[in-house]
Design a protein around this motif. Structure first.
Motif, PDB file in Angstrom:
ATOM      1  N   VAL A  29       4.474   4.852   7.120  1.00 60.76           N
ATOM      2  CA  VAL A  29       3.980   3.498   6.863  1.00 60.76           C
ATOM      3  C   VAL A  29       4.426   3.049   5.477  1.00 60.76           C
ATOM      4  O   VAL A  29       4.892   1.917   5.289  1.00 60.76           O
ATOM      5  N   CYS A  30       4.320   3.943   4.484  1.00 59.19           N
ATOM      6  CA  CYS A  30       4.762   3.638   3.116  1.00 59.19           C
ATOM      7  C   CYS A  30       6.230   3.227   3.093  1.00 59.19           C
ATOM      8  O   CYS A  30       6.598   2.215   2.483  1.00 59.19           O
ATOM      9  N   GLU A  31       7.061   4.029   3.739  1.00 58.95           N
ATOM     10  CA  GLU A  31       8.496   3.764   3.747  1.00 58.95           C
ATOM     11  C   GLU A  31       8.822   2.464   4.468  1.00 58.95           C
ATOM     12  O   GLU A  31       9.634   1.672   3.993  1.00 58.95           O
ATOM     13  N   TYR A  32       8.191   2.238   5.605  1.00 61.20           N
ATOM     14  CA  TYR A  32       8.469   1.047   6.402  1.00 61.20           C
ATOM     15  C   TYR A  32       8.052  -0.234   5.674  1.00 61.20           C
ATOM     16  O   TYR A  32       8.789  -1.217   5.649  1.00 61.20           O
ATOM     17  N   MET A  33       6.863  -0.196   5.081  1.00 62.03           N
ATOM     18  CA  MET A  33       6.320  -1.393   4.435  1.00 62.03           C
ATOM     19  C   MET A  33       6.712  -1.497   2.955  1.00 62.03           C
ATOM     20  O   MET A  33       6.510  -2.540   2.346  1.00 62.03           O
ATOM     21  N   ARG A  34       7.249  -0.385   2.421  1.00 66.14           N
ATOM     22  CA  ARG A  34       7.599  -0.311   0.994  1.00 66.14           C
ATOM     23  C   ARG A  34       6.375  -0.539   0.106  1.00 66.14           C
ATOM     24  O   ARG A  34       6.434  -1.277  -0.868  1.00 66.14           O
ATOM     25  N   PHE A  35       5.286   0.097   0.493  1.00 74.12           N
ATOM     26  CA  PHE A  35       4.038   0.049  -0.257  1.00 74.12           C
ATOM     27  C   PHE A  35       3.811   1.422  -0.876  1.00 74.12           C
ATOM     28  O   PHE A  35       4.325   2.428  -0.400  1.00 74.12           O
ATOM     29  N   SER A  36       2.981   1.456  -1.905  1.00 76.35           N
ATOM     30  CA  SER A  36       2.674   2.727  -2.562  1.00 76.35           C
ATOM     31  C   SER A  36       1.760   3.585  -1.689  1.00 76.35           C
ATOM     32  O   SER A  36       1.012   3.072  -0.848  1.00 76.35           O
ATOM     33  N   LYS A  37       1.815   4.891  -1.928  1.00 78.53           N
ATOM     34  CA  LYS A  37       0.966   5.812  -1.180  1.00 78.53           C
ATOM     35  C   LYS A  37      -0.524   5.521  -1.372  1.00 78.53           C
ATOM     36  O   LYS A  37      -1.276   5.540  -0.407  1.00 78.53           O
ATOM     37  N   PRO A  38      -0.962   5.220  -2.619  1.00 79.02           N
ATOM     38  CA  PRO A  38      -2.392   4.904  -2.782  1.00 79.02           C
ATOM     39  C   PRO A  38      -2.822   3.666  -1.998  1.00 79.02           C
ATOM     40  O   PRO A  38      -3.912   3.633  -1.425  1.00 79.02           O
ATOM     41  N   SER A  39      -1.975   2.644  -1.950  1.00 79.69           N
ATOM     42  CA  SER A  39      -2.305   1.426  -1.198  1.00 79.69           C
ATOM     43  C   SER A  39      -2.440   1.720   0.286  1.00 79.69           C
ATOM     44  O   SER A  39      -3.382   1.272   0.949  1.00 79.69           O
ATOM     45  N   VAL A  40      -1.496   2.478   0.810  1.00 76.56           N
ATOM     46  CA  VAL A  40      -1.519   2.825   2.238  1.00 76.56           C
ATOM     47  C   VAL A  40      -2.715   3.725   2.532  1.00 76.56           C
ATOM     48  O   VAL A  40      -3.391   3.543   3.549  1.00 76.56           O
ATOM     49  N   SER A  41      -2.998   4.649   1.647  1.00 77.01           N
ATOM     50  CA  SER A  41      -4.138   5.549   1.842  1.00 77.01           C
ATOM     51  C   SER A  41      -5.449   4.780   1.928  1.00 77.01           C
ATOM     52  O   SER A  41      -6.280   5.042   2.813  1.00 77.01           O
TER      53      SER A  41
END
Length: 85
Positions: A29-41
Motif C-alpha cells: 500500500v505504501c509503495e502504490y500510494m507513495r505514502f509513509s509507513k506511519p501514515s499507512v499504519s
C-alpha cells in the motif's frame, strides 16, 4: 460509520492490489500510494477497527465483506468519473 475520503482511497487501493498480488501488505500500500509507513499504519489500524479490513499475523491485509462492498462501490464511482471526463 462515515468513511473519510482518505479511508476510501485506502480501500480502493487494497481492492486494486488484491487483484494484482497474491497477498496485500502495508508495504505494498505504501509503495502504490507513495505514502509513509506511519501514515499507512494509522490508516490500516482505523480501517481494521471500523471493520473494513482484517490483518493476519503475517501482516496480510484482507477486505471484510463490508470492506469489499464499500471498495467496489468506490472503485466503480471512480471509473465512472474517469469515463465522464
Amino acid at each position: 460509520m462515515k468513511l473519510l475520503e482518505s479511508g476510501q482511497m485506502y480501500l480502493e487501493t487494497i481492492l486494486i492490489l488484491g487483484e494484482r498480488l497474491e497477498t496485500v501488505r502495508s508495504v505494498d500500500v505504501c509503495e502504490y500510494m507513495r505514502f509513509s509507513k506511519p501514515s499507512v499504519s494509522r490508516a490500516m489500524s482505523r480501517l481494521k477497527n471500523d471493520g473494513y479490513i482484517t490483518v493476519d499475523r503475517s501482516g496480510h491485509i484482507s477486505l471484510t465483506e463490508s470492506g469489499r462492498a464499500t471498495a467496489v462501490k468506490i472503485y466503480e464511482r471512480t471509473r465512472l468519473a474517469v469515463e465522464l471526463h
